[in-house]
Scaffold this active site. Structure first.
Site, PDB file in Angstrom:
ATOM      1  CB  ALA A 268      15.173   5.735  -5.812  1.00 42.91           C
TER       2      ALA A 268
ATOM      3  NE  ARG B 247       5.960  -5.057  -0.627  1.00 38.16           N
ATOM      4  CZ  ARG B 247       7.106  -5.722  -0.713  1.00 38.16           C
ATOM      5  NH1 ARG B 247       7.355  -6.713   0.097  1.00 38.16           N
ATOM      6  NH2 ARG B 247       8.021  -5.381  -1.605  1.00 38.16           N
TER       7      ARG B 247
ATOM      8  CE  LYS C 255       9.636   0.791  -1.844  1.00 41.47           C
ATOM      9  NZ  LYS C 255       9.957  -0.643  -1.748  1.00 41.47           N
TER      10      LYS C 255
ATOM     11  CD  GLU D 167      14.493 -12.476  -2.547  1.00 34.86           C
ATOM     12  OE1 GLU D 167      13.575 -11.881  -1.964  1.00 34.86           O
ATOM     13  OE2 GLU D 167      15.687 -12.160  -2.403  1.00 34.86           O
TER      14      GLU D 167
ATOM     15  NE  ARG E  69      -3.650  33.280   7.740  1.00 37.65           N
ATOM     16  CZ  ARG E  69      -4.532  34.082   7.150  1.00 37.65           C
ATOM     17  NH1 ARG E  69      -5.365  34.814   7.890  1.00 37.65           N
ATOM     18  NH2 ARG E  69      -4.613  34.156   5.851  1.00 37.65           N
TER      19      ARG E  69
ATOM     20  CG  ASN F 264      -7.202  42.189   5.727  1.00 38.28           C
ATOM     21  OD1 ASN F 264      -8.269  41.742   6.140  1.00 38.28           O
ATOM     22  ND2 ASN F 264      -6.183  41.427   5.418  1.00 38.28           N
ATOM     23  CE1 TYR F 265     -10.383  39.843  -0.794  1.00 39.50           C
ATOM     24  CE2 TYR F 265     -12.146  38.748   0.409  1.00 39.50           C
ATOM     25  CZ  TYR F 265     -11.413  38.917  -0.748  1.00 39.50           C
ATOM     26  OH  TYR F 265     -11.703  38.176  -1.862  1.00 39.50           O
TER      27      TYR F 265
ATOM     28  CB  SER G 200     -11.715  47.014  23.798  1.00 42.07           C
ATOM     29  OG  SER G 200     -10.715  46.808  24.754  1.00 42.07           O
TER      30      SER G 200
ATOM     31  CB  ALA H  28     -14.323  50.861  23.726  1.00 45.49           C
TER      32      ALA H  28
HETATM   33  C1  UD1 Z   1      14.706  -7.095  -1.530  1.00 44.30           C
HETATM   34  C2  UD1 Z   1      15.671  -8.279  -1.705  1.00 44.30           C
HETATM   35  C3  UD1 Z   1      15.575  -9.210  -0.496  1.00 44.30           C
HETATM   36  C4  UD1 Z   1      15.812  -8.407   0.780  1.00 44.30           C
HETATM   37  C5  UD1 Z   1      14.860  -7.209   0.870  1.00 44.30           C
HETATM   38  C6  UD1 Z   1      15.237  -6.332   2.025  1.00 44.30           C
HETATM   39  C7  UD1 Z   1      15.931  -8.757  -4.087  1.00 44.30           C
HETATM   40  C8  UD1 Z   1      15.451  -9.596  -5.200  1.00 44.30           C
HETATM   41  N1  UD1 Z   1      15.321  -8.979  -2.914  1.00 44.30           N
HETATM   42  O1  UD1 Z   1      13.376  -7.596  -1.585  1.00 44.30           O
HETATM   43  O2  UD1 Z   1      16.540 -10.251  -0.607  1.00 44.30           O
HETATM   44  O3  UD1 Z   1      15.645  -9.264   1.910  1.00 44.30           O
HETATM   45  O4  UD1 Z   1      14.982  -6.413  -0.323  1.00 44.30           O
HETATM   46  O5  UD1 Z   1      14.359  -5.246   2.128  1.00 44.30           O
HETATM   47  O6  UD1 Z   1      16.836  -7.969  -4.242  1.00 44.30           O
HETATM   48  N2  UD1 Z   1      13.724  -1.489  -7.158  1.00 44.30           N
HETATM   49  C9  UD1 Z   1      13.985  -0.835  -8.329  1.00 44.30           C
HETATM   50  N3  UD1 Z   1      13.674  -1.442  -9.509  1.00 44.30           N
HETATM   51  C10 UD1 Z   1      13.140  -2.690  -9.561  1.00 44.30           C
HETATM   52  C11 UD1 Z   1      12.876  -3.355  -8.353  1.00 44.30           C
HETATM   53  C12 UD1 Z   1      13.197  -2.733  -7.164  1.00 44.30           C
HETATM   54  O7  UD1 Z   1      14.496   0.291  -8.326  1.00 44.30           O
HETATM   55  O8  UD1 Z   1      12.899  -3.157 -10.678  1.00 44.30           O
HETATM   56  C13 UD1 Z   1      14.075  -0.828  -5.899  1.00 44.30           C
HETATM   57  C14 UD1 Z   1      12.844  -0.436  -5.101  1.00 44.30           C
HETATM   58  O9  UD1 Z   1      12.441   0.892  -5.368  1.00 44.30           O
HETATM   59  C15 UD1 Z   1      13.334  -0.575  -3.670  1.00 44.30           C
HETATM   60  C16 UD1 Z   1      14.421  -1.628  -3.749  1.00 44.30           C
HETATM   61  O10 UD1 Z   1      14.800  -1.706  -5.091  1.00 44.30           O
HETATM   62  O11 UD1 Z   1      13.906   0.622  -3.186  1.00 44.30           O
HETATM   63  C17 UD1 Z   1      13.985  -2.962  -3.200  1.00 44.30           C
HETATM   64  O12 UD1 Z   1      13.014  -3.529  -4.051  1.00 44.30           O
HETATM   65  P1  UD1 Z   1      11.823  -4.410  -3.533  1.00 44.30           P
HETATM   66  O13 UD1 Z   1      11.078  -4.918  -4.711  1.00 44.30           O
HETATM   67  O14 UD1 Z   1      11.075  -3.691  -2.494  1.00 44.30           O
HETATM   68  O15 UD1 Z   1      12.626  -5.642  -2.890  1.00 44.30           O
HETATM   69  P2  UD1 Z   1      12.108  -6.612  -1.775  1.00 44.30           P
HETATM   70  O16 UD1 Z   1      11.010  -7.454  -2.284  1.00 44.30           O
HETATM   71  O17 UD1 Z   1      11.899  -5.851  -0.524  1.00 44.30           O
END
Ligand code: UD1
Length: 475
Positions: A9, A15, A22, A155, A337, A390-391, A409, A427
């Site tokens: 994460a 994107r 994200k 890839e 509210r 009230n204010y 009313s 009223a």
């Molecule tokens: C990745 C896979 C791809 C797969 C696709 C599916 C790799 C190289 N590619 O590509 O094969 O089809 O997911 O969705 O594994 N993240 C990190 N640190 C990093 C890079 C990524 O924590 O340095 C985390 C991102 O936050 C994300 C996840 O890894 O949650 C996926 O990374 P992302 O760069 O989106 O991979 P994809 O290009 O989607």
């Protein structure tokens, strides 16, 4: 076999074109990473690690305690991200499951099946694959001639035209044999020769490495492709939202809730609803909301962080951080509210607004009224157009209306002011002084009816009016 789960994460999610990381984008009111962590928890791992980086504090806040965090300071690829967990996770379990924080729709059952297959086959690497409608952007899975084992993941940017035509792709989720993963990840990181044409450390390159060593690499297809989609851009986020909402609605319908049109009913993940409640279209139940049994909510109603008792009705209304006790009703076009509390059986009709106020049992407030910072006794009647002023421009002041009072009313209650039990206002009265119980007042400013002799009775209610109190506004 024991299980360790690592949730990636740390990415920014370019994107998504967002200031928010994200994995923090909400699905049905909850950051998507929370679903992934909840799914991981359902597998009862001995060790659960979340890799954070971009927006680490926000992610930590959303996920909370009960997991171990590891920081990926620079985003150098999915393999590098997993490596950051080595210190806390290596050797803690037989199998390591890697999940992505942006893939929240995967179900625990799906993961359990993949883990079981991986362990039964004694594989070094088992990936979860799927077949999206359009494989563009995903790592394609190249299988051997028998179609059983995986030869490579390629890839998009490295793929030949023939490889691009492959429909089976990697979801990015993997099971690894713990004893195999950590030393080989370190080798991959140390030796760029293992990496296919890129500087980052990809988890996918472990596939080629395992193959070279003669280890088994498997791919378990996920039947429902939706479970595998990474929500890395807004169109997919909307797809994920729709699926999550569909699952939530299905669960509540199975629990006895009627949804007249589920596609138009928006129930967030943290909400609870009692059986025999009916939700009409365009109803949003959000945040920490509880709705009792046998209620009718909607159409066109928002309930946010509120508690609604049994047998309530709300129509075309907005209810925020408020409480409705059993049998109370609001709408059409009411607004509760923060701090509004309707007691049992309260009727609040057209175009009413209540803030930080308690309306006692059976209070009626039919039309066009505003009550703020007020306490209203049981069975009082709040006439059309009643306003608590009230204010005063600087401070908020309280209003008390006694039990059984009748507010005529268009009465302005200029706070702080108390209207006693059983009192009545005429009223259009502008009430600037406290009204004793069972007393009738009228006029601007309001005075007691019948008029009292000058110098006699309550001086507050002398018939020669004092200059009108400075007009106060409602807020
Ligand atoms: C990745 C896979 C791809 C797969 C696709 C599916 C790799 C190289 N590619 O590509 O094969 O089809 O997911 O969705 O594994 N993240 C990190 N640190 C990093 C890079 C990524 O924590 O340095 C985390 C991102 O936050 C994300 C996840 O890894 O949650 C996926 O990374 P992302 O760069 O989106 O991979 P994809 O290009 O989607």
């Amino acid at each position: 076999m024991s299980l360790s789960v690592i949730v990636l994460a740390a990415g920014q999610g370019v994107r998504m074109k967002s200031d928010l990381p994200k994995v923090m984008h909400p699905l049905a009111g909850r950051p998507m990473v929370r679903y992934v962590v909840d799914t991981a928890r359902a597998l009862q791992p001995t060790c659960l690690t979340v890799i954070v980086g971009h927006g680490a504090d926000l992610v930590r806040q959303a996920v909370g305690d009960g997991v171990t965090y590891a920081v990926q300071a620079e985003r150098l690829g999915t393999g590098h991200a997993v490596q950051q967990a080595a210190e806390v996770a290596a050797g803690r379990a037989g199998t390591v499951l890697v999940l992505f924080g942006d893939t929240p729709l995967v179900r625990p059952e799906t993961l359990r099946q993949a883990i079981a297959h991986h362990e039964a086959q004694g594989a070094a690497v088992t990936m979860l694959s799927f077949r999206p409608g359009d494989p563009t952007g995903y790592g394609r899975i190249v299988r051997d001639e028998a179609g059983e084992r995986v030869v490579a993941i390629v890839e998009e940017r490295d793929a030949t035209p023939e490889q691009r035509a492959i429909g089976e792709v990697s979801s990015g989720m993997y099971c690894f044999r713990d004893g195999w993963l950590w030393p080989n990840l370190a080798r991959l990181a140390a030796d760029p020769a293992f990496r296919a044409k890129h500087a980052e450390i990809y988890l996918t390159d472990l596939v080629a490495m395992a193959r070279q060593q003669g280890e088994a690499v498997l791919a378990v297809p996920i039947a429902d492709a939706l479970e595998a989609i990474g929500l890395d851009q807004r169109a997919k986020l909307a797809q994920g939202e729709a699926e999550m909402r569909r699952r939530i609605n299905k669960r509540w319908m199975l629990a006895g809730v009627t949804m007249v049109d589920p596609a138009m009913t928006y129930v967030e993940a943290g909400v609870e609803i009692g059986a025999d409640t009916t939700l009409w279209p365009n109803t949003l139940l959000q945040g920490q909301t509880r709705v009792g049994r046998g209620c009718t909510i909607g159409p066109g109603t928002i309930v946010r962080d509120s508690t609604i008792g049994d047998g309530c009705r709300a129509e075309l209304s907005v209810i925020e951080q408020a409480i409705m006790d059993e049998g109370s009703e609001i709408g059409p076009y009411g607004h509760l509210r923060k701090g509004a509390h309707l007691g049992p059986g309260v009727h609040m009709g057209n175009f009413g607004e209540v803030k930080n106020s308690y309306l006692g049992p059976g209070v009626k407030m039919g039309h066009f009224s505003y009550l703020g910072d007020a306490t209203v006794g049981a069975e009082a009647n709040i006439g059309a157009g009643t306003i608590t002023c009230n204010y005063d421009g600087k401070h908020k002041h309280p209003t008390v209306v006694g039990a059984g009072a009748f507010i005529g009313s268009d009465t302005m209650l200029v706070a702080p002011v108390t209207v006693g039990d059983g009192a009545k206002t005429g009223a259009g009265a502008v009430v600037t002084h406290d009204v004793p119980a069972d007393t009738v007042v009228y006029g601007v400013p309001a005075r007691v009816h019948p008029p009292q002799q000058e110098g006699k009775g309550d001086p507050l209610w002398s018939p020669s009016p004092e200059p009108p109190a400075e007009a106060q506004e409602d807020k």
